[in-house]
Scaffold this motif. Sequence first.
Motif, PDB file in Angstrom:
ATOM      1  N   LYS A  87       0.842  -1.187   0.000  1.00 33.15           N
ATOM      2  CA  LYS A  87       0.000   0.000   0.000  1.00 33.15           C
ATOM      3  C   LYS A  87       0.877   1.237   0.000  1.00 33.15           C
ATOM      4  O   LYS A  87       1.895   1.297   0.703  1.00 33.15           O
ATOM      5  N   LEU A  88       0.509   2.216  -0.815  1.00 31.12           N
ATOM      6  CA  LEU A  88       1.227   3.487  -0.874  1.00 31.12           C
ATOM      7  C   LEU A  88       0.294   4.597  -0.431  1.00 31.12           C
ATOM      8  O   LEU A  88      -0.765   4.805  -1.019  1.00 31.12           O
ATOM      9  N   ASP A  89       0.699   5.331   0.613  1.00 28.83           N
ATOM     10  CA  ASP A  89      -0.084   6.453   1.126  1.00 28.83           C
ATOM     11  C   ASP A  89       0.735   7.731   0.999  1.00 28.83           C
ATOM     12  O   ASP A  89       1.956   7.736   1.210  1.00 28.83           O
ATOM     13  N   LEU A  90       0.037   8.821   0.680  1.00 28.02           N
ATOM     14  CA  LEU A  90       0.679  10.123   0.548  1.00 28.02           C
ATOM     15  C   LEU A  90       0.114  11.075   1.592  1.00 28.02           C
ATOM     16  O   LEU A  90      -1.104  11.093   1.824  1.00 28.02           O
ATOM     17  N   TYR A  91       0.982  11.864   2.207  1.00 23.66           N
ATOM     18  CA  TYR A  91       0.559  12.802   3.249  1.00 23.66           C
ATOM     19  C   TYR A  91       1.160  14.176   2.987  1.00 23.66           C
ATOM     20  O   TYR A  91       2.336  14.293   2.598  1.00 23.66           O
ATOM     21  N   SER A  92       0.364  15.202   3.193  1.00 24.23           N
ATOM     22  CA  SER A  92       0.847  16.576   3.153  1.00 24.23           C
ATOM     23  C   SER A  92      -0.100  17.436   3.983  1.00 24.23           C
ATOM     24  O   SER A  92      -1.305  17.479   3.688  1.00 24.23           O
ATOM     25  N   PRO A  93       0.381  18.051   5.055  1.00 27.65           N
ATOM     26  CA  PRO A  93       1.774  18.046   5.515  1.00 27.65           C
ATOM     27  C   PRO A  93       2.192  16.705   6.112  1.00 27.65           C
ATOM     28  O   PRO A  93       1.377  15.808   6.256  1.00 27.65           O
TER      29      PRO A  93
ATOM     30  N   PRO B  50       2.772  14.064   8.794  1.00 30.89           N
ATOM     31  CA  PRO B  50       2.097  13.882  10.085  1.00 30.89           C
ATOM     32  C   PRO B  50       2.963  14.379  11.245  1.00 30.89           C
ATOM     33  O   PRO B  50       4.134  13.991  11.371  1.00 30.89           O
ATOM     34  N   GLY B  51       2.397  15.262  12.041  1.00 31.96           N
ATOM     35  CA  GLY B  51       3.118  15.837  13.170  1.00 31.96           C
ATOM     36  C   GLY B  51       3.822  17.142  12.850  1.00 31.96           C
ATOM     37  O   GLY B  51       4.389  17.766  13.745  1.00 31.96           O
ATOM     38  N   PHE B  52       3.795  17.569  11.564  1.00 37.08           N
ATOM     39  CA  PHE B  52       4.425  18.829  11.154  1.00 37.08           C
ATOM     40  C   PHE B  52       3.395  19.700  10.449  1.00 37.08           C
ATOM     41  O   PHE B  52       2.301  19.260  10.124  1.00 37.08           O
ATOM     42  N   GLU B  53       3.789  20.934  10.175  1.00 38.81           N
ATOM     43  CA  GLU B  53       2.879  21.865   9.527  1.00 38.81           C
ATOM     44  C   GLU B  53       3.110  21.973   8.035  1.00 38.81           C
ATOM     45  O   GLU B  53       2.284  22.532   7.305  1.00 38.81           O
ATOM     46  N   THR B  54       4.256  21.486   7.545  1.00 37.33           N
ATOM     47  CA  THR B  54       4.570  21.549   6.122  1.00 37.33           C
ATOM     48  C   THR B  54       5.160  20.212   5.692  1.00 37.33           C
ATOM     49  O   THR B  54       5.296  19.274   6.479  1.00 37.33           O
ATOM     50  N   GLY B  55       5.541  20.148   4.409  1.00 37.34           N
ATOM     51  CA  GLY B  55       6.250  18.981   3.912  1.00 37.34           C
ATOM     52  C   GLY B  55       5.356  17.966   3.234  1.00 37.34           C
ATOM     53  O   GLY B  55       4.125  18.110   3.156  1.00 37.34           O
ATOM     54  N   PHE B  56       6.003  16.916   2.735  1.00 32.31           N
ATOM     55  CA  PHE B  56       5.320  15.850   1.991  1.00 32.31           C
ATOM     56  C   PHE B  56       5.926  14.512   2.407  1.00 32.31           C
ATOM     57  O   PHE B  56       7.155  14.402   2.603  1.00 32.31           O
ATOM     58  N   GLU B  57       5.087  13.492   2.555  1.00 28.82           N
ATOM     59  CA  GLU B  57       5.565  12.166   2.928  1.00 28.82           C
ATOM     60  C   GLU B  57       4.899  11.109   2.075  1.00 28.82           C
ATOM     61  O   GLU B  57       3.683  11.110   1.889  1.00 28.82           O
ATOM     62  N   ALA B  58       5.723  10.207   1.523  1.00 22.67           N
ATOM     63  CA  ALA B  58       5.239   9.016   0.815  1.00 22.67           C
ATOM     64  C   ALA B  58       5.541   7.833   1.708  1.00 22.67           C
ATOM     65  O   ALA B  58       6.686   7.642   2.134  1.00 22.67           O
ATOM     66  N   ARG B  59       4.520   7.036   1.984  1.00 18.67           N
ATOM     67  CA  ARG B  59       4.680   5.922   2.926  1.00 18.67           C
ATOM     68  C   ARG B  59       4.277   4.614   2.236  1.00 18.67           C
ATOM     69  O   ARG B  59       3.122   4.437   1.845  1.00 18.67           O
ATOM     70  N   PHE B  60       5.243   3.714   2.063  1.00 16.67           N
ATOM     71  CA  PHE B  60       4.990   2.419   1.431  1.00 16.67           C
ATOM     72  C   PHE B  60       4.943   1.350   2.509  1.00 16.67           C
ATOM     73  O   PHE B  60       5.905   1.144   3.250  1.00 16.67           O
ATOM     74  N   HIS B  61       3.801   0.652   2.567  1.00 17.21           N
ATOM     75  CA  HIS B  61       3.637  -0.462   3.512  1.00 17.21           C
ATOM     76  C   HIS B  61       3.897  -1.761   2.750  1.00 17.21           C
ATOM     77  O   HIS B  61       3.070  -2.193   1.940  1.00 17.21           O
ATOM     78  N   ALA B  62       5.052  -2.361   2.987  1.00 13.85           N
ATOM     79  CA  ALA B  62       5.407  -3.579   2.265  1.00 13.85           C
ATOM     80  C   ALA B  62       4.533  -4.745   2.736  1.00 13.85           C
ATOM     81  O   ALA B  62       4.168  -4.818   3.919  1.00 13.85           O
TER      82      ALA B  62
END
Length: 440
Positions: free
Chosen positions: A419-425, A427-439
């Motif tokens: 599963k691939l999840d995208l977050y912006s901002p 999590p836990g911050f006010e800015t930025g981008f995170e791509a999270r791959f659950h193998a």
Amino acid sequence: MIAAGSLSRRVALLTSAGFAAIWFLAVVATATALKWEQEELLNLQLREMAEVFRPVLAKHWRDEGKATVLPPADLEEVDEAPVYVLVDNTGKVLLSSPSSEGAVLPQGVIMPGYIATKTHVFYATEPDDTGLVAIFGDPILERKEAYRDSFRAFLVPMLALLPLVYVLVGWIARVSLQPIERLQTEIAARGEGRLDPIDAAGQHEELRGITASTNALMIRLQQALDGERAFATNAAHELRTPVAIALAQTQRLRLNAKGDALDKVDRIEAALTRMSRLVARLLQLARADAGVGLASEDCDIRDLLDHVLEESRRSTDRSSRLKVTLPETAVYAAVDPDAFAILAGNLIDNAFQHSPAHSSVTILLEADGCLRIQNEGSVIDQATLAFLTQRHHKSKASEEGFGIGLHIAKTIARQCGGKLDLYSPIPGFETGFEARFHAP
């Protein structure tokens, strides 16, 4: 009109509504028949009583020789007892029952047959040889109460049928529509990576047409996708060598170029480098579409990620920006090694391309197989975030990307069961981008 929803619920509601209409008509018909039959039976009993007791009442009057009220019978409620009177041919009351005191009796000359008053239904017999007539009557209220009790005893179990019928019809509908649910499951299982025809063997006749149309559509879609993949793969293969040669020649020219010529050579080199990256992405896209994510055995994604990071570590611009956190032990996941390398490489490239210059890119691999890649940058709204993994869709803030990196990562994640999840901002911050791959 019933709103769109569960087909089995719709069938159950419509069938139950039809049954309820028939049930209502049956109840009305039964209630009418019950009332008519009950009235007929009570009238018949009333007539038999009058005919049987007329001689008894006549004999009693002759023995007494005077008008009298007979003593009450052993009844709990005298008002509920039948009314009976004996009259002569002029309508004069000779004998009467105690319950006749509150009854509205027939007046005037009594004709044989049934007579209804405000309180009772009477039956008058034919006069005997001496002209005496016996009149017997039932209280109307008692008749109505008897009818209500009878109808209630009939209606209560009939009402209990309605919820039972709905439950039964719902179960029948669900069982009957299971072939449709199986067909829905088969269709839902198809996608870009699986477009094989649906087996119509054993299907009901009504579903075979749907299956045939679906199979024809998937065949046409498969042909279109195969053509697109073949074109992209062939084009990428054909372009890779000329682009590499042109890039090498440009780098040689750069050694002797000066002034404006050097600036032009730099722009040509940048364009060729970008084209080289595009060719590589097209080849990765072709492999992803072909199902490269499927794996026959587990692999150590910690070791693979370390190898993927070597390219970034060798880059002067990237090495100083990297912040890598890897677990101390191996992390095994059911994913093809090449597929994971393509996925991780695209996510890392995406992070560097879309983050401000000299900002850090954080890469964390957790022991449970969750790969998190974070980069700094402005917040991406949720509407845009939902479309980033679609093919050829890229952030408006970036001119470097091709709009297929995240799509490749999403396709590989889906193929391997991850599963691939995208977050912006982040999590836990006010800015930025995170791509999270659950193998997987």
